[in-house]
Design a protein around this motif. Sequence first.
Motif, PDB file in Angstrom:
ATOM      1  N   ASN A 140       0.966  -1.222   0.104  1.00 29.87           N
ATOM      2  CA  ASN A 140      -0.055   0.012   0.103  1.00 29.87           C
ATOM      3  C   ASN A 140       0.791   1.404   0.067  1.00 29.87           C
ATOM      4  OD1 ASN A 140       0.412   1.030   2.968  1.00 29.87           O
ATOM      5  ND2 ASN A 140      -0.031  -1.242   3.133  1.00 29.87           N
ATOM      6  N   LYS A 141       0.218   2.477  -0.432  1.00 30.36           N
ATOM      7  CA  LYS A 141       1.087   3.487  -0.644  1.00 30.36           C
ATOM      8  C   LYS A 141       1.604   4.269   0.842  1.00 30.36           C
ATOM      9  CE  LYS A 141      -1.134   4.807  -5.062  1.00 30.36           C
ATOM     10  NZ  LYS A 141      -2.023   5.888  -5.847  1.00 30.36           N
ATOM     11  N   ARG A 142       0.795   3.925   1.754  1.00 32.30           N
ATOM     12  CA  ARG A 142       1.108   4.382   2.919  1.00 32.30           C
ATOM     13  C   ARG A 142       2.446   3.877   3.691  1.00 32.30           C
ATOM     14  NH1 ARG A 142      -0.116   2.390   8.403  1.00 32.30           N
ATOM     15  NH2 ARG A 142       0.331   3.919  10.024  1.00 32.30           N
ATOM     16  N   MET A 143       2.485   2.738   3.434  1.00 33.54           N
ATOM     17  CA  MET A 143       3.835   1.814   3.694  1.00 33.54           C
ATOM     18  C   MET A 143       4.983   2.219   2.624  1.00 33.54           C
ATOM     19  SD  MET A 143       5.330  -0.328   5.716  1.00 33.54           S
ATOM     20  CE  MET A 143       3.938  -1.343   6.470  1.00 33.54           C
ATOM     21  N   ALA A 144       4.603   2.565   1.468  1.00 35.76           N
ATOM     22  CA  ALA A 144       5.641   3.054   0.406  1.00 35.76           C
ATOM     23  C   ALA A 144       6.318   4.335   0.841  1.00 35.76           C
ATOM     24  CB  ALA A 144       5.068   3.000  -0.629  1.00 35.76           C
ATOM     25  N   ASP A 145       5.251   5.357   1.280  1.00 35.30           N
ATOM     26  CA  ASP A 145       5.869   6.650   1.643  1.00 35.30           C
ATOM     27  C   ASP A 145       6.956   6.606   3.160  1.00 35.30           C
ATOM     28  OD1 ASP A 145       4.555   7.994  -0.207  1.00 35.30           O
ATOM     29  OD2 ASP A 145       2.539   8.333   1.047  1.00 35.30           O
ATOM     30  N   HIS A 146       6.420   5.506   3.780  1.00 34.00           N
ATOM     31  CA  HIS A 146       7.094   5.573   4.913  1.00 34.00           C
ATOM     32  C   HIS A 146       8.581   4.971   4.720  1.00 34.00           C
ATOM     33  CE1 HIS A 146       8.114   4.645   9.216  1.00 34.00           C
ATOM     34  NE2 HIS A 146       8.514   3.404   8.873  1.00 34.00           N
ATOM     35  N   SER A 279      -5.726  -1.802   9.979  1.00 31.94           N
ATOM     36  CA  SER A 279      -5.103  -2.916   9.249  1.00 31.94           C
ATOM     37  C   SER A 279      -5.483  -2.706   7.616  1.00 31.94           C
ATOM     38  CB  SER A 279      -5.764  -4.217   9.780  1.00 31.94           C
ATOM     39  OG  SER A 279      -5.015  -5.062   9.211  1.00 31.94           O
ATOM     40  N   GLU A 280      -6.217  -3.750   7.092  1.00 29.98           N
ATOM     41  CA  GLU A 280      -6.605  -3.757   5.641  1.00 29.98           C
ATOM     42  C   GLU A 280      -5.287  -3.332   4.788  1.00 29.98           C
ATOM     43  OE1 GLU A 280      -8.855  -5.249   4.584  1.00 29.98           O
ATOM     44  OE2 GLU A 280      -9.957  -5.255   6.233  1.00 29.98           O
ATOM     45  N   THR A 281      -4.163  -3.876   5.060  1.00 34.18           N
ATOM     46  CA  THR A 281      -2.896  -3.571   4.300  1.00 34.18           C
ATOM     47  C   THR A 281      -2.860  -4.250   3.067  1.00 34.18           C
ATOM     48  OG1 THR A 281      -1.697  -5.146   5.725  1.00 34.18           O
ATOM     49  CG2 THR A 281      -1.198  -2.727   6.218  1.00 34.18           C
ATOM     50  N   ILE A 282      -3.848  -5.367   2.887  1.00 29.46           N
ATOM     51  CA  ILE A 282      -3.750  -6.082   1.744  1.00 29.46           C
ATOM     52  C   ILE A 282      -5.219  -6.078   1.127  1.00 29.46           C
ATOM     53  CG2 ILE A 282      -3.322  -8.380   0.728  1.00 29.46           C
ATOM     54  CD1 ILE A 282      -1.092  -8.810   2.466  1.00 29.46           C
ATOM     55  N   ALA A 283      -6.109  -6.465   1.921  1.00 28.48           N
ATOM     56  CA  ALA A 283      -7.604  -6.282   1.553  1.00 28.48           C
ATOM     57  C   ALA A 283      -7.971  -7.084   0.773  1.00 28.48           C
ATOM     58  CB  ALA A 283      -7.734  -4.785   0.875  1.00 28.48           C
ATOM     59  N   ARG A 284      -7.957  -8.388   0.936  1.00 32.05           N
ATOM     60  CA  ARG A 284      -8.306  -9.578   0.137  1.00 32.05           C
ATOM     61  C   ARG A 284      -9.874  -9.629  -0.002  1.00 32.05           C
ATOM     62  NH1 ARG A 284      -8.356 -15.894   1.951  1.00 32.05           N
ATOM     63  NH2 ARG A 284      -9.464 -16.776   0.275  1.00 32.05           N
ATOM     64  N   ALA A 285     -10.562  -9.306   1.060  1.00 26.03           N
ATOM     65  CA  ALA A 285     -12.021  -9.357   0.727  1.00 26.03           C
ATOM     66  C   ALA A 285     -12.474  -8.041  -0.154  1.00 26.03           C
ATOM     67  CB  ALA A 285     -12.773  -9.086   2.120  1.00 26.03           C
ATOM     68  N   ALA A 286     -11.614  -7.134  -0.084  1.00 29.83           N
ATOM     69  CA  ALA A 286     -12.150  -5.732  -0.923  1.00 29.83           C
ATOM     70  C   ALA A 286     -12.040  -6.389  -2.398  1.00 29.83           C
ATOM     71  CB  ALA A 286     -11.496  -4.479  -0.754  1.00 29.83           C
ATOM     72  N   VAL A 303      -4.740   0.079   2.691  1.00 27.48           N
ATOM     73  CA  VAL A 303      -4.664   0.223   1.394  1.00 27.48           C
ATOM     74  C   VAL A 303      -5.953   0.735   0.759  1.00 27.48           C
ATOM     75  CG1 VAL A 303      -5.566  -2.254   0.677  1.00 27.48           C
ATOM     76  CG2 VAL A 303      -3.933  -1.138  -0.718  1.00 27.48           C
ATOM     77  N   MET A 304      -6.913   0.744   1.181  1.00 31.03           N
ATOM     78  CA  MET A 304      -8.299   1.102   0.873  1.00 31.03           C
ATOM     79  C   MET A 304      -8.314   2.571   0.258  1.00 31.03           C
ATOM     80  SD  MET A 304      -9.696  -1.692   1.382  1.00 31.03           S
ATOM     81  CE  MET A 304     -11.143  -0.987   0.644  1.00 31.03           C
ATOM     82  N   PRO A 305      -7.287   3.500   0.512  1.00 33.65           N
ATOM     83  CA  PRO A 305      -7.542   4.808  -0.584  1.00 33.65           C
ATOM     84  C   PRO A 305      -6.693   4.397  -1.636  1.00 33.65           C
ATOM     85  CG  PRO A 305      -6.969   5.212   1.649  1.00 33.65           C
ATOM     86  CD  PRO A 305      -7.135   3.681   1.804  1.00 33.65           C
ATOM     87  N   ASP A 306      -5.979   3.423  -1.990  1.00 28.55           N
ATOM     88  CA  ASP A 306      -5.537   2.908  -3.150  1.00 28.55           C
ATOM     89  C   ASP A 306      -6.276   2.291  -4.121  1.00 28.55           C
ATOM     90  OD1 ASP A 306      -3.110   3.601  -1.511  1.00 28.55           O
ATOM     91  OD2 ASP A 306      -2.200   1.903  -1.853  1.00 28.55           O
ATOM     92  N   LEU A 307      -7.286   1.844  -3.512  1.00 28.73           N
ATOM     93  CA  LEU A 307      -8.352   1.156  -4.381  1.00 28.73           C
ATOM     94  C   LEU A 307      -9.728   1.583  -4.476  1.00 28.73           C
ATOM     95  CD1 LEU A 307      -7.575  -2.508  -2.363  1.00 28.73           C
ATOM     96  CD2 LEU A 307      -6.747  -1.710  -4.313  1.00 28.73           C
ATOM     97  N   LEU A 308     -10.046   2.482  -3.886  1.00 28.24           N
ATOM     98  CA  LEU A 308     -11.498   3.147  -3.864  1.00 28.24           C
ATOM     99  C   LEU A 308     -11.273   4.682  -4.059  1.00 28.24           C
ATOM    100  CD1 LEU A 308     -13.424   1.391  -0.922  1.00 28.24           C
ATOM    101  CD2 LEU A 308     -13.256   0.620  -3.481  1.00 28.24           C
TER     102      LEU A 308
END
Length: 368
Positions: A140-146, A279-286, A303-308
Amino acid sequence: MKIFQVINVRWFNATSWYALYLSKLLQDAGHEVLVITVPGSETEEKAYEMGLNVETIELNSAHPHKLLKACSEVFFLIKKHKPQVVNCHRGEAFFWWGILRKIGMGYKLVRTRGDQRLPKSDFFNRYLHSKVADAVVVTNKRMADHFLKKMKLAENRLWLIHGGVDKEIFSFNPEGRNKVRKKFGFADDDIVIGMLGRFDRVKGQKELIEALAKTRTNVRDKSIKLFLIGFPTATSEHEIESWLTENGLQEITAISGKCEDVTACISAMDIGVIGSLWSETIARAALEIMVCERPLISTSVGVMPDLLPPQALVPPQDVNQLSLKLTEAIKHQDFREKLIEEHKRTMSQLSGEDFLKRTMTLYQSILN
């Protein structure tokens, strides 16, 4: 290519799923893959179910005797299989694989971070990720920015790979939808709000129940129903039922338990909700809900802001905002249709084939 996937994850959670699905994709593409996990774990059980080659080592123990034994077993596997790439999906064993990498054991080392915890930005951690690992994968982008801003990791060492979904398994199933809705007593004209996920405080079932109770009061639509697709883990079904009773939703709610046909259960929804508190760093259900062309609204975690798109997101734990978003989705079919179109664009690049292709590009780049 010879590849070790080190998945020392005891439970079959999102991190485990990401790593095992990747392992399966690599194996099906003709690569020699060995999954290394901890003995007696759900990950081990699932790996065997998927037809993967598995070795178990007690990688998570801090006991000196067990640690020495684990190191010797790792050394033996490296000498026996001679992997070209080792991909560590958890941090506990990353240090030891890094030491063996530095003393010239002949493989390239990847660290995949699919968990929510941001790594500490101390000298040792920065050295381990930037000088020992050949690449770092984030989901996810949050982890990438970190990693870029705090860990000072070079851009060419960082890879953002979201994962993917098997589109042959997950797609809207009208027959499955009708079967599931009939089984759980949903009428054709009911609007079914669905949440897919284990019963755990982090998943936000309580907040969804409270938000939907507010929405029903405001909308006054008797066709609204709730479908909880999941089973008890950290949260018991009794506790879920107590929340439903407190909010007057017990008569309009169905709980699936362990669902044999997840695609059919997803297809039975009219609106999907990810209500996670963190959490939801991978978001399989989404990913599975979106690829089944169900409109999805979510909290803005992981990761939800990356996906939605922004209009599908609400702050975590904000019951009022979630209720308003549910009201909008229920009352406005055009809003739901726009979300589905957004999901199609997103999922056009998140198939299993895309997941494999991006990972192979990474592996080939560090080998070359």
